[in-house]
Design a protein around this motif. Structure first.
Motif: not given
Lengths: 395, 235
Positions: A280-301
């Motif tokens: 919940f608190r790190r949504q921006k970080e999650i968004g940043t990971y995706i913007a930098l080219g990570m896939t969502r399963p990678q972020v879940v990982g």
């Protein structure tokens, strides 16, 4: 990116984030490590008790197995009367070689301090070495019939070495007889069934008292006895003879696992809660990971590994205080004096036994469960829209 | 536009569900961007600048119309292909920097490269080059919390440039910066645009940014109302 790189990246990120989370991480890790240490401690204690009890029961009572008279049932006192038969020459030869310890059993009544108490009298060969019983003190001297009893029996009957005790029994014809015996020694044994309500006499003496020359109820097999097929005798192996002990141990383990489970659940809820909060608190970080080219399963990982990494830190922290604690307990043991009053085969001091298997299974259990509870909230990431995550506006 | 188009948008419509109705954020947008442009999407809040930027960055998909980025149709890309496009070809700069707080400056810049098949030495060279462009080689071991806003945004620029993308999309990059820092940042980006021929597209309503742009596209209520090419841009 190779699989190895992905895992290394996820681990690196996970540990960086965990360290960055500071106190929150260490509180979770502490609770989880406590659960981890308690699980190993409790199971180690039960295993130590199990090993000790099995060894004591075998050394004092069951040997490597027993040959029972077909009529004998240890749970039915009425069978004792008819459960006796003469020893064949083959058996006598094995007895002589000290591979078998013959035991004749009968019921009797003892009159300690003027009181009356039902007892089991066991006639044992004084020269036997199969059982740990100090039967050597049963060697007759003059007209005195010596007996040995356990510490519990001595305490309950207020008997000491040298005391005389009147016993009454029925011989093979059903005729009552009585005589005085003298306590030759009192042995200390952790197996209550060897001690409570039991009096040990020389086999010859009991056979004469019963009028059962050369007859016995059972034969206890020693290490040297290989043949497990004696005609007219039923062999009972250790699995059968120790079944009651196994049941008690299993019951104790089951009881303990409830406590362990609760402790583990508390720790896992803490991780789950941290993960939910973290996502919940790190949504921006999650968004940043995706913007930098990570896939969502990678972020879940990454988030799953991060949650699961609590268990690795917990293992390390648990090792820091658990190993010295376990080494100390393994050396000084755990006092079980109170439990000795029960009917359980338990030593005065239990020395916990921590097997590699126990440690590996516990680590596996903690890591897997922590990873699962970390994955459950992390799944939400796979449904996140990166644009919403970047704005941090998900609820 | 003197250069060939690297982004081509035709009849783009983007709608968002709002309760039981829909809100049209972008309506019939057609625009192209050439390689090496330094362009800006300008307009008031809610005009659709960020939405257009997100679609060009493959972070969002169109409701209608075509958006081609480097020859790839954004709406037909899978999640994995979108991620690959962003990782290799598009850099992002955000208003709030979006640096990873537990990482050092070096690690923040290196992050994008970790997702690519580069050796450690290649990564190191690229990161140091990138930090040199933004003048932060002396801060490699600092964490974002130890940096000023301007420095954080320079780290973000270095991070977006480290993989040498064809396109950098910057969403209000100067909104949280004072005037001096804003000019520094913009000058840095302008230099990178010139030296590396990277296309920069801004979403902004900051006049300071507009001074540096070669092209300003005005958006209002989800529509392009003006598309100005500026030859005499600052610096």
């Amino acid at each position: 990116m190779t699989q190895k790189t992905k895992i290394m990246l996820a681990l690196k990120l996970a540990f960086k984030n965990l360290m960055g989370a500071g106190l929150r991480t260490w509180l979770n890790v502490s609770v989880l490590s406590f659960a981890f240490v308690i699980i190993i401690f409790y199971n180690g204690m039960i295993d130590g008790w199990n090993r000790q009890s099995r060894r004591d029961t075998q050394e004092w009572e069951t040997g490597k197995g027993q040959f029972w008279h077909p009529e004998y049932d240890r749970y039915d006192a009425y069978t004792i009367k008819d459960a006796h038969a003469p020893m064949s020459e083959e058996i006598q030869a094995e007895v002589k070689k000290k591979n078998l310890a013959p035991v004749l059993i009968t019921q009797a009544t003892a009159f300690p301090q003027g009181r009356m108490q039902e007892v089991i009298i066991k006639g044992v060969d004084p020269e036997q070495t199969v059982l740990k019983l100090p039967t050597v003190t049963l060697v007759p001297s003059g007209d005195i019939d010596y007996a040995i009893i356990g510490k519990r029996m001595a305490e309950s009957c207020k008997l000491n070495v040298g005391d005389r005790l009147l016993i009454r029994w029925r011989d093979k014809n059903g005729t009552f007889d009585a005589r005085e015996i003298q306590i030759a020694s009192i042995f200390k044994c952790d197996v209550p069934t060897v001690d409570k309500g039991q009096i040990y006499l020389s086999l010859d003496v009991l056979q004469k008292m019963m009028g059962m020359s050369n007859e016995v109820t059972m034969l206890v097999a020693g290490n040297g006895f290989i043949n497990k097929d004696l005609k007219n005798w039923d062999f009972k192996d250790s699995a059968f003879l120790l079944a009651d002990l196994d049941k008690i141990i299993q019951a104790k383990k089951a009881g303990g696992s409830i406590m362990e489970g609760l402790l583990l659940i508390i720790a896992l809820i803490a991780i789950f809660d941290t993960q939910v909060l973290s996502i919940f608190r790190r949504q921006k970080e999650i968004g940043t990971y995706i913007a930098l080219g990570m896939t969502r399963p990678q972020v879940v990982g990454i988030f799953t590994v991060e949650g699961g990494a609590h268990s690795i830190l917990a293992t390390l922290l648990g090792a820091v205080y658990g190993i010295p604690l376990f080494l100390l307990l393994g050396k000084v043991g755990i006092s079980m004096k109170a439990a000795q009053m029960t009917d359980m085969a338990i030593a005065e001091t239990i020395y916990p036994f921590y097997s590699l298997r126990l440690i590996i299974i516990t680590i596996f259990l903690v890591v897997i469960s922590a990873t699962i509870v970390s994955y459950l909230p992390a799944r939400k990431i796979s449904k996140m829209k990166p644009t919403d995550a970047l704005k941090g506006k998900l609820q | 536009m003197e250069n060939s188009s690297i982004i081509k948008i035709e009849k783009l419509v983007k709608r968002f569900p709002v309760g039981k109705t829909e809100f049209t954020a972008l309506n019939d947008i057609s625009v192209s961007f050439g390689a090496g442009e330094f362009a800006g999407l300008v307009g008031p809040s809610g005009s659709g600048k960020t939405t257009l930027l997100n679609i060009m960055g493959s972070l969002d998909s169109p409701s209608e119309g075509d958006v081609d980025v480097l020859g790839r149709s954004v709406s037909s890309l899978s999640h994995k292909q979108s991620a690959k496009l962003r990782n290799h070809h598009i850099g992002f700069i955000f208003q709030t920097y979006n640096l990873l707080p537990v990482y050092t400056v070096y690690e923040n810049v290196e992050f994008a490269l970790l997702l690519q098949k580069l050796s450690g030495s290649e990564r190191k060279k690229a990161v140091m080059d990138s930090l040199e462009w933004v003048g932060l080689t002396d801060k490699v071991k600092s964490r974002p919390s130890m940096l000023s806003g301007g420095e954080c945004q320079r780290v973000a620029i270095a991070r977006s440039m480290v993989k040498r993308p064809e396109i950098v999309l910057a969403d209000e990059p100067t909104a949280n910066l004072d005037s001096k820092n804003s000019h520094n940042i913009l000058q840095t980006m302008k230099n990178l645009n010139r030296e590396l021929k990277t296309t920069f597209i801004f979403a902004t309503h900051d006049e300071k940014v507009m001074q540096y742009l070669n092209r300003i596209i005005f958006l209002e209520d989800g529509k392009i109302v003006k598309d100005n090419l500026i030859n005499d841009s600052k610096n």
